[in-house]
Design a protein around this motif. Structure first.
Motif, PDB file in Angstrom:
ATOM      1  N   GLU A  44      67.383  56.917   4.380  1.00  0.00           N
ATOM      2  CA  GLU A  44      68.543  57.714   3.989  1.00  0.00           C
ATOM      3  C   GLU A  44      69.541  57.931   5.121  1.00  0.00           C
ATOM      4  N   ASN A  45      69.205  57.538   6.356  1.00  0.00           N
ATOM      5  CA  ASN A  45      70.062  57.869   7.484  1.00  0.00           C
ATOM      6  C   ASN A  45      70.488  56.650   8.292  1.00  0.00           C
ATOM      7  N   SER A  46      70.890  55.605   7.602  1.00  0.00           N
ATOM      8  CA  SER A  46      71.300  54.377   8.292  1.00  0.00           C
ATOM      9  C   SER A  46      72.470  54.623   9.239  1.00  0.00           C
ATOM     10  N   LEU A  47      73.451  55.409   8.808  1.00  0.00           N
ATOM     11  CA  LEU A  47      74.611  55.677   9.642  1.00  0.00           C
ATOM     12  C   LEU A  47      74.205  56.383  10.934  1.00  0.00           C
ATOM     13  N   LYS A  48      73.332  57.362  10.837  1.00  0.00           N
ATOM     14  CA  LYS A  48      72.869  58.082  12.031  1.00  0.00           C
ATOM     15  C   LYS A  48      72.134  57.144  12.989  1.00  0.00           C
ATOM     16  N   VAL A  49      71.352  56.227  12.440  1.00  0.00           N
ATOM     17  CA  VAL A  49      70.634  55.256  13.276  1.00  0.00           C
ATOM     18  C   VAL A  49      71.635  54.380  14.030  1.00  0.00           C
ATOM     19  N   VAL A  50      72.633  53.866  13.338  1.00  0.00           N
ATOM     20  CA  VAL A  50      73.635  53.007  13.974  1.00  0.00           C
ATOM     21  C   VAL A  50      74.415  53.790  15.029  1.00  0.00           C
ATOM     22  N   GLN A  51      74.790  55.016  14.720  1.00  0.00           N
ATOM     23  CA  GLN A  51      75.517  55.839  15.688  1.00  0.00           C
ATOM     24  C   GLN A  51      74.686  56.093  16.945  1.00  0.00           C
TER      25      GLN A  51
END
Length: 60
Positions: A44-51
């Motif tokens: 659910e947190n792909s964006l946070k991982v990339v950031q």
């Protein structure tokens, strides 16, 4: 700085909390860091991982 030990992660799949937990075992003073593939998708947190990975890249 080059180190003899490399801490390798892969298949994070957007699981930010698990990624953060694993990163507690990485010591930037004594280890290289290699993040292979499958950073996003499923979790659910792909964006946070990339950031987070982008922050790490900028800092180190």
């Amino acid at each position: 700085m080059k180190h003899n030990i490399t801490f390798v992660l892969s298949d994070i799949h957007g699981e930010y909390e698990k990624f953060e937990e694993l990163m507690k075992h990485w010591n930037s003073e004594t280890m290289n860091l290699a993040i292979l593939g499958d950073m996003i998708d499923r979790g659910e947190n792909s964006l946070k991982v990339v950031q987070k990975i982008m922050q790490l890249k900028k800092k180190y």
